[in-house]
Design an enzyme around this catalytic site. Structure first.
Site, PDB file in Angstrom:
ATOM      1  N   ARG A 225       0.860  -1.185   0.000  1.00 52.18           N
ATOM      2  CA  ARG A 225       0.000   0.000   0.000  1.00 52.18           C
ATOM      3  C   ARG A 225       0.898   1.236   0.000  1.00 52.18           C
ATOM      4  O   ARG A 225       1.960   1.244   0.640  1.00 52.18           O
ATOM      5  CB  ARG A 225      -0.914   0.030   1.237  1.00 52.18           C
ATOM      6  CG  ARG A 225      -2.052  -0.974   1.206  1.00 52.18           C
ATOM      7  CD  ARG A 225      -3.087  -0.663   0.116  1.00 52.18           C
ATOM      8  NE  ARG A 225      -4.209  -1.590   0.123  1.00 52.18           N
ATOM      9  CZ  ARG A 225      -4.337  -2.652  -0.681  1.00 52.18           C
ATOM     10  NH1 ARG A 225      -3.407  -2.933  -1.570  1.00 52.18           N
ATOM     11  NH2 ARG A 225      -5.412  -3.415  -0.609  1.00 52.18           N
ATOM     12  N   HIS A 273      -1.018  -0.098  -9.804  1.00 47.90           N
ATOM     13  CA  HIS A 273      -1.665  -1.055  -8.879  1.00 47.90           C
ATOM     14  C   HIS A 273      -2.132  -2.295  -9.651  1.00 47.90           C
ATOM     15  O   HIS A 273      -3.318  -2.637  -9.672  1.00 47.90           O
ATOM     16  CB  HIS A 273      -2.843  -0.393  -8.149  1.00 47.90           C
ATOM     17  CG  HIS A 273      -3.240  -1.144  -6.906  1.00 47.90           C
ATOM     18  ND1 HIS A 273      -3.610  -0.526  -5.736  1.00 47.90           N
ATOM     19  CD2 HIS A 273      -3.327  -2.473  -6.636  1.00 47.90           C
ATOM     20  CE1 HIS A 273      -3.901  -1.435  -4.820  1.00 47.90           C
ATOM     21  NE2 HIS A 273      -3.738  -2.635  -5.356  1.00 47.90           N
TER      22      HIS A 273
HETATM   23  P1  NDP Z   1      -1.344 -11.586   4.952  1.00 48.14           P
HETATM   24  O1  NDP Z   1      -2.265 -11.069   5.986  1.00 48.14           O
HETATM   25  O2  NDP Z   1      -1.445 -13.017   4.546  1.00 48.14           O
HETATM   26  O3  NDP Z   1       0.161 -11.349   5.424  1.00 48.14           O
HETATM   27  C1  NDP Z   1       0.580 -10.208   6.094  1.00 48.14           C
HETATM   28  C2  NDP Z   1       1.998 -10.416   6.603  1.00 48.14           C
HETATM   29  O4  NDP Z   1       2.458  -9.200   7.191  1.00 48.14           O
HETATM   30  C3  NDP Z   1       2.068 -11.487   7.703  1.00 48.14           C
HETATM   31  O5  NDP Z   1       3.244 -12.234   7.564  1.00 48.14           O
HETATM   32  C4  NDP Z   1       2.129 -10.652   8.983  1.00 48.14           C
HETATM   33  O6  NDP Z   1       2.803 -11.287  10.052  1.00 48.14           O
HETATM   34  C5  NDP Z   1       2.935  -9.469   8.519  1.00 48.14           C
HETATM   35  N1  NDP Z   1       2.694  -8.304   9.396  1.00 48.14           N
HETATM   36  C6  NDP Z   1       1.537  -7.634   9.600  1.00 48.14           C
HETATM   37  N2  NDP Z   1       1.713  -6.655  10.487  1.00 48.14           N
HETATM   38  C7  NDP Z   1       3.012  -6.709  10.859  1.00 48.14           C
HETATM   39  C8  NDP Z   1       3.799  -5.973  11.760  1.00 48.14           C
HETATM   40  N3  NDP Z   1       3.289  -4.957  12.480  1.00 48.14           N
HETATM   41  N4  NDP Z   1       5.093  -6.316  11.916  1.00 48.14           N
HETATM   42  C9  NDP Z   1       5.611  -7.337  11.213  1.00 48.14           C
HETATM   43  N5  NDP Z   1       4.920  -8.084  10.339  1.00 48.14           N
HETATM   44  C10 NDP Z   1       3.635  -7.769  10.161  1.00 48.14           C
HETATM   45  O7  NDP Z   1      -1.509 -10.642   3.698  1.00 48.14           O
HETATM   46  P2  NDP Z   1      -1.234 -10.976   2.149  1.00 48.14           P
HETATM   47  O8  NDP Z   1       0.107 -11.578   2.030  1.00 48.14           O
HETATM   48  O9  NDP Z   1      -2.387 -11.699   1.561  1.00 48.14           O
HETATM   49  O10 NDP Z   1      -1.260  -9.499   1.515  1.00 48.14           O
HETATM   50  C11 NDP Z   1      -0.354  -8.505   1.955  1.00 48.14           C
HETATM   51  C12 NDP Z   1      -0.777  -7.148   1.419  1.00 48.14           C
HETATM   52  O11 NDP Z   1      -0.525  -7.063   0.028  1.00 48.14           O
HETATM   53  C13 NDP Z   1      -2.271  -6.831   1.522  1.00 48.14           C
HETATM   54  O12 NDP Z   1      -2.628  -6.424   2.821  1.00 48.14           O
HETATM   55  C14 NDP Z   1      -2.433  -5.721   0.510  1.00 48.14           C
HETATM   56  O13 NDP Z   1      -2.230  -4.470   1.112  1.00 48.14           O
HETATM   57  C15 NDP Z   1      -1.303  -5.981  -0.485  1.00 48.14           C
HETATM   58  N6  NDP Z   1      -1.818  -6.365  -1.807  1.00 48.14           N
HETATM   59  C16 NDP Z   1      -1.456  -5.623  -2.900  1.00 48.14           C
HETATM   60  C17 NDP Z   1      -1.897  -5.970  -4.153  1.00 48.14           C
HETATM   61  C18 NDP Z   1      -1.449  -5.210  -5.351  1.00 48.14           C
HETATM   62  O14 NDP Z   1      -1.931  -5.472  -6.447  1.00 48.14           O
HETATM   63  N7  NDP Z   1      -0.523  -4.297  -5.225  1.00 48.14           N
HETATM   64  C19 NDP Z   1      -2.773  -7.125  -4.358  1.00 48.14           C
HETATM   65  C20 NDP Z   1      -3.081  -7.840  -3.160  1.00 48.14           C
HETATM   66  C21 NDP Z   1      -2.619  -7.462  -1.926  1.00 48.14           C
HETATM   67  P3  NDP Z   1       2.177 -12.611  10.735  1.00 48.14           P
HETATM   68  O15 NDP Z   1       2.236 -13.678   9.687  1.00 48.14           O
HETATM   69  O16 NDP Z   1       3.092 -12.885  11.857  1.00 48.14           O
HETATM   70  O17 NDP Z   1       0.769 -12.250  11.123  1.00 48.14           O
HETATM   71  C1  OXD Z   2      -5.934  -6.204  -2.865  1.00 46.42           C
HETATM   72  C2  OXD Z   2      -5.466  -5.306  -3.901  1.00 46.42           C
HETATM   73  O1  OXD Z   2      -5.744  -5.911  -1.674  1.00 46.42           O
HETATM   74  O2  OXD Z   2      -5.890  -5.447  -5.056  1.00 46.42           O
HETATM   75  O3  OXD Z   2      -6.499  -7.244  -3.200  1.00 46.42           O
HETATM   76  O4  OXD Z   2      -4.624  -4.449  -3.627  1.00 46.42           O
END
Ligand code: NDP
Ligand code: OXD
Length: 310
Positions: A225, A273
């Site tokens: 993001r 994006h």
């Molecule tokens: P998940 O919820 O599966 O994974 C999030 C990861 O971030 C986990 O490993 C989590 O740790 C870690 N995390 C969260 N908060 C913290 C913190 N404060 N400190 C350290 N680690 C942290 O999400 P996804 O992998 O499915 O997606 C990640 C992000 O990708 C989405 O939230 C979205 O914003 C972005 N995205 C972007 C897209 C694009 O097209 N650009 C498309 C889809 C998603 P833990 O495992 O220990 O909980």
């Molecule tokens: C999502 C994205 O969060 O498209 O799925 O960014």
């Protein structure tokens, strides 16, 4: 069964009939409709960036399904208490994210952008050969997407270091966890990939202080993001040479405003994006499978934890 669909993207003409057909195919006959104010209570709502009015009216579905992976846009909304909010987990996004990030890392590692620019200028000049062992890629966030990206990079034999909130064990990936480990993590990575959810804890995480911890001449790839990055601090880090380049797929304001400094910066590569798109067919398959599980009292992956915000 009644299912309501809402997205500001004006795509109900595709989602509504496809969702209805997919439910019918698994013998869950349903009336699927695009949400309009005043509709009777639904069994499930499938939404992206819903208005508060929808949530206020639909207080008792069995679940809200979100047609994306990130739920930050929902955090300011008031969902009915006790109704699970279920996001997409992977649904075809992880492989897209792995290919996008791998191409960006390889582009930096192999010096391809500079080589292409030289060729365009009529100059035949081989880029310097780097040592892979000296090009550690750090992945912030080892969730559904980050883990897949980290393992894709490890398959290309990059040293990969991951950072998450809780401990992880991933083949080929060294990992650390927690805020206290972040400075040491940053000091070791030549290419930083952000795949964190946007939460109050991660908002503005990539600021001047943290970018300064990266080895001089590192790269940033932000596919999570826009608000993870402090824009002015990123520009300053690029201008000073602290960072050699940044690839940005996400922005604080989208579409990126025409006057934003990112557009013209010579060391920034921009995409709109698009690194991992919601794939309708895969997403509907996943949502229907989860609806079936919810109706049968089974647990499902991807339930948002309101305390963690992801
Ligand atoms: P998940 O919820 O599966 O994974 C999030 C990861 O971030 C986990 O490993 C989590 O740790 C870690 N995390 C969260 N908060 C913290 C913190 N404060 N400190 C350290 N680690 C942290 O999400 P996804 O992998 O499915 O997606 C990640 C992000 O990708 C989405 O939230 C979205 O914003 C972005 N995205 C972007 C897209 C694009 O097209 N650009 C498309 C889809 C998603 P833990 O495992 O220990 O909980
Ligand atoms: C999502 C994205 O969060 O498209 O799925 O960014």
């Amino acid at each position: 069964m009644r299912v309501l669909y809402y997205s500001p993207d004006n795509d109900a003409a595709h989602w509504v009939p496809e969702l209805q057909a997919a439910l019918h195919a698994v013998e869950l006959p349903a009336l699927v409709q695009a949400w309009q104010s005043g509709m009777p209570p639904a069994d499930f709502c499938v939404v992206w960036k819903p208005p508060q009015a929808l949530l206020d009216e639909q207080q008792s579905p069995k679940a809200y399904f979100v047609t994306g992976a990130g739920v930050d846009s929902l955090l300011t909304l008031r969902f009915p208490a006790g109704v699970p909010v279920i996001r997409l987990d992977d649904a075809g996004m992880a492989v897209q994210m792995a290919e996008y990030v791998t191409q960006a890392v390889v582009r930096y590692f192999r010096g391809l952008a500079a080589a292409e620019a030289a060729m365009r200028a009529g100059v035949w000049q081989l880029p310097a050969v780097r040592s892979r062992a000296d090009f550690t890629v750090g992945v912030l966030g080892l969730g559904v997407l980050g883990a897949r990206v980290a393992q894709a990079l490890a398959a290309f034999e990059f040293p990969v270091l991951g950072w998450s909130r809780s401990p992880k064990q991933l083949a080929g990936v060294r990992s650390v966890h927690g805020m206290a480990q972040l400075p040491q993590f940053l000091q070791q990575v030549q290419c930083l990939v952000c795949l964190l959810p946007l939460t109050p804890e991660t908002d503005g995480l990539l600021n001047a202080e943290r970018l300064a911890l990266l080895p001089r001449g590192s790269y940033l790839i932000n596919v999570a993001r826009g608000a993870h990055v402090v824009d002015a601090d990123l520009i300053a880090a690029l201008d000073s040479g602290q960072l050699a380049g940044a690839t940005l797929d996400v922005f604080r304001t989208e579409p990126l405003p025409p006057e934003h400094a990112f557009w013209q910066h010579p060391r920034i590569t921009l995409t709109p994006h698009t690194s991992a798109r919601t794939l309708r067919s895969e997403s509907i398959t996943q949502i229907v499978r989860k609806m079936h599980a919810v109706l049968h009292g089974q647990s499902v992956a991807g339930v948002v934890d309101p305390n963690k915000g992801y």
